[in-house]
Design an enzyme around this catalytic site. Structure first.
Site, PDB file in Angstrom:
ATOM      1  N   CYS A 102      -4.881  10.929  -1.432  1.00  0.00           N
ATOM      2  CA  CYS A 102      -4.110  10.778  -2.656  1.00  0.00           C
ATOM      3  C   CYS A 102      -4.366   9.415  -3.309  1.00  0.00           C
ATOM      4  O   CYS A 102      -4.501   8.405  -2.638  1.00  0.00           O
ATOM      5  CB  CYS A 102      -2.615  10.945  -2.377  1.00  0.00           C
ATOM      6  SG  CYS A 102      -2.010   9.915  -1.031  1.00  0.00           S
ATOM      7  N   PRO A 157      -5.482  -1.489   1.136  1.00  0.00           N
ATOM      8  CA  PRO A 157      -6.576  -2.072   1.916  1.00  0.00           C
ATOM      9  C   PRO A 157      -6.357  -1.910   3.415  1.00  0.00           C
ATOM     10  O   PRO A 157      -5.235  -1.735   3.880  1.00  0.00           O
ATOM     11  CB  PRO A 157      -6.550  -3.548   1.504  1.00  0.00           C
ATOM     12  CG  PRO A 157      -5.140  -3.787   1.059  1.00  0.00           C
ATOM     13  CD  PRO A 157      -4.692  -2.509   0.421  1.00  0.00           C
TER      14      PRO A 157
END
Length: 281
Positions: A117, A123
């Site tokens: 998604c 990160p």
């Protein structure tokens, strides 16, 4: 499908049964790799992330047997590769959990940069920070994340931000590392508690479960187990909210009430009647 057309204002009624938590399942399925044995996982939600995770396990060489729609037997004794296929890893954000599990058992793992998604940047620097602390080297080339270590050693890990994903990955790598690992600023959501419970049942030694400080004593090996995925608290909250907005009265079954934390009381403060009946609302 290009759009949903919703005609609102309709009252809701009847019962709905909550499915297993996706955020727990995507960490628990890779954890079966660490067992090098047979695990049975129950109450898996019938969603794409689970389907992709099971396909990844099969591609790695696991024997995956469907016992019913929500229960699978997974035998990871004879894995044949530590590289997760690009096309599968790019289909889901949580494919990075396979890095921690593969690194923990084999000292090596490779996964494409995660997909799934599009909810903005998420990160993985904190994940790699933990792996490096354990003695692993990491590289990112052509969209591939590769981690490897000749020997994993327990270490002090302090996360710069609280991250469910990084905490899970650090746990997966640490349970078979030599020595003691301490994870500071760890996430403590029920998903983490579930994974800790399962790993401890497999033979891991994790203490501090439910707190922001985890201590993990490395062990030589883990064994298979049976585990039931907890109900999805996000789904519970969604149905309470829908009932409230439409002025409805519904019954929500299999809520895992004791793991819902502040959710019931938060809705009660808004003036919504939330009544517990066993494990139902």
């Amino acid at each position: 499908m290009e759009k949903f057309v919703i005609t609102g204002g309709k009252p809701l009624h009847g019962e709905v049964t909550i499915s297993g938590a996706k955020n727990a399942a995507v960490g628990i399925l890779p954890a079966t790799i660490l067992a090098a044995d047979v695990c049975v996982i129950e109450n898996l939600p019938d969603i794409s992330d689970v389907s992709v995770s099971l396909k990844i396990l099969s591609t790695l060489g696991a024997q995956v047997k469907m016992l019913n729609r929500n229960t699978y037997e997974i035998d990871t004794r004879h894995l044949v590769t530590t590289n997760v296929p690009d096309d599968l890893s790019r289909q889901m954000r949580a494919s990075y959990y396979f890095l921690g599990a593969l690194l923990g058992r084999f000292g090596s793992g490779q996964v494409a940069m995660p997909g799934g998604c599009n909810l903005g940047p998420r990160p993985i620097d904190q994940h790699l920070k933990a792996f490096t602390a354990f003695g692993a080297e990491d590289s990112v080339e052509y969209g591939q994340i590769h981690v490897k270590a000749e020997h994993l050693t327990g270490a002090h890990v302090f996360f710069d931000t609280v991250s469910v994903g990084a905490t899970m990955n650090a746990m997966l790598a640490a349970v078979l590392a030599e020595g003691v690992t301490t994870i500071y600023n760890a996430a403590c959501e029920p998903y983490l508690q579930q994974l800790s419970t399962m790993l401890n049942r497999m033979g891991a030694r994790i203490s501090g479960v439910g707190s922001n400080l985890l201590t993990i004593e490395g062990v030589r090996s883990l064994s298979g187990t049976e585990h039931t995925i907890l109900p999805d608290m996000i789904e519970v909250g969604s149905f309470i909210g829908m009932a409230a907005m439409t002025g409805s009265e519904i019954t929500i079954k299999n809520t895992g009430y004791d793991k819902l934390g502040i959710i019931p009381d938060a809705f009660r403060r808004l003036g919504i009647t939330v009544e517990q009946r066993g494990d139902d609302i």
